[in-house]
Design a protein around this motif. Structure first.
Motif, PDB file in Angstrom:
ATOM      1  N   HIS A  99       3.140  48.750  -7.434  1.00 16.08           N
ATOM      2  CA  HIS A  99       3.113  47.517  -6.652  1.00 16.08           C
ATOM      3  C   HIS A  99       3.232  46.318  -7.582  1.00 16.08           C
ATOM      4  O   HIS A  99       2.663  46.319  -8.670  1.00 16.08           O
ATOM      5  N   LYS A 104       4.309  56.052 -10.007  1.00 13.65           N
ATOM      6  CA  LYS A 104       3.984  56.396  -8.626  1.00 13.65           C
ATOM      7  C   LYS A 104       3.071  55.324  -8.043  1.00 13.65           C
ATOM      8  O   LYS A 104       2.230  54.772  -8.739  1.00 13.65           O
ATOM      9  N   ASN A 105       3.287  55.040  -6.766  1.00 10.67           N
ATOM     10  CA  ASN A 105       2.470  54.055  -6.055  1.00 10.67           C
ATOM     11  C   ASN A 105       2.465  52.687  -6.762  1.00 10.67           C
ATOM     12  O   ASN A 105       1.424  52.052  -6.892  1.00 10.67           O
ATOM     13  N   LYS A 131       8.881  53.040 -14.358  1.00 15.25           N
ATOM     14  CA  LYS A 131       8.837  54.172 -13.428  1.00 15.25           C
ATOM     15  C   LYS A 131       7.415  54.676 -13.315  1.00 15.25           C
ATOM     16  O   LYS A 131       6.644  54.600 -14.268  1.00 15.25           O
ATOM     17  N   SER A 143      14.364  44.524  -8.433  1.00 16.69           N
ATOM     18  CA  SER A 143      14.049  45.393  -7.301  1.00 16.69           C
ATOM     19  C   SER A 143      12.717  46.088  -7.557  1.00 16.69           C
ATOM     20  O   SER A 143      12.262  46.179  -8.693  1.00 16.69           O
ATOM     21  N   PHE A 144      12.129  46.579  -6.467  1.00 16.73           N
ATOM     22  CA  PHE A 144      10.898  47.349  -6.618  1.00 16.73           C
ATOM     23  C   PHE A 144      10.674  48.221  -5.396  1.00 16.73           C
ATOM     24  O   PHE A 144      11.062  47.882  -4.293  1.00 16.73           O
ATOM     25  N   ASP A 145      10.095  49.374  -5.649  1.00 19.25           N
ATOM     26  CA  ASP A 145       9.610  50.250  -4.596  1.00 19.25           C
ATOM     27  C   ASP A 145       8.427  51.021  -5.174  1.00 19.25           C
ATOM     28  O   ASP A 145       7.954  50.699  -6.271  1.00 19.25           O
ATOM     29  N   LEU A 146       7.952  52.022  -4.472  1.00 24.78           N
ATOM     30  CA  LEU A 146       6.746  52.730  -4.909  1.00 24.78           C
ATOM     31  C   LEU A 146       6.938  53.536  -6.189  1.00 24.78           C
ATOM     32  O   LEU A 146       5.962  53.866  -6.864  1.00 24.78           O
ATOM     33  N   ASN A 147       8.197  53.846  -6.556  1.00 21.67           N
ATOM     34  CA  ASN A 147       8.465  54.681  -7.728  1.00 21.67           C
ATOM     35  C   ASN A 147       9.142  53.961  -8.887  1.00 21.67           C
ATOM     36  O   ASN A 147       9.256  54.531  -9.977  1.00 21.67           O
ATOM     37  N   GLU A 148       9.611  52.725  -8.671  1.00 18.99           N
ATOM     38  CA  GLU A 148      10.369  52.032  -9.717  1.00 18.99           C
ATOM     39  C   GLU A 148      10.337  50.523  -9.512  1.00 18.99           C
ATOM     40  O   GLU A 148      10.491  50.036  -8.401  1.00 18.99           O
ATOM     41  N   ILE A 149      10.131  49.806 -10.612  1.00 16.57           N
ATOM     42  CA  ILE A 149      10.219  48.349 -10.619  1.00 16.57           C
ATOM     43  C   ILE A 149      11.236  47.974 -11.688  1.00 16.57           C
ATOM     44  O   ILE A 149      11.166  48.484 -12.810  1.00 16.57           O
TER      45      ILE A 149
END
Length: 86
Positions: free
Chosen positions: A54, A51-52, A49, A31-37
């Motif tokens: 990608h 910020k921003n 962990k 999973s991934f989002d702007l705060n964690e991959i």
């Protein structure tokens, strides 16, 4: 004689200025989002962990991921249960 299983690929993290990195030995991006991959690697799950964040490039056949953003931490965990423990 019991042989230990060796990882299929070398697992390595190369990080430049906490803002760009290449990780090898990756099986999958969980999973991934702007705060964690979260990556499934040959050495266990790797949580990144920051910020921003990608995922800039994913090369599945090479097991390589390029990431960018402000990287704050790397944390490994495994899903393997020890025999007799629940």
């Amino acid at each position: 004689m019991i042989e230990e299983r060796q990882p299929l690929r070398a697992h390595k993290i190369s990080l430049s200025n906490r803002s760009a990195g290449v990780i090898t030995g990756v099986k999958d991006v969980v999973s991934f989002d702007l705060n964690e991959i979260i990556l499934d690697t040959d050495q266990g799950l790797l949580m990144i962990k920051g910020k921003n964040l990608h995922v800039k490039k994913l090369l599945v056949e090479k097991g390589e991921v390029e990431i960018t953003g402000k990287i704050d931490s790397f944390l490994y965990s495994t899903n393997i249960e020890e025999p007799g423990k629940k």
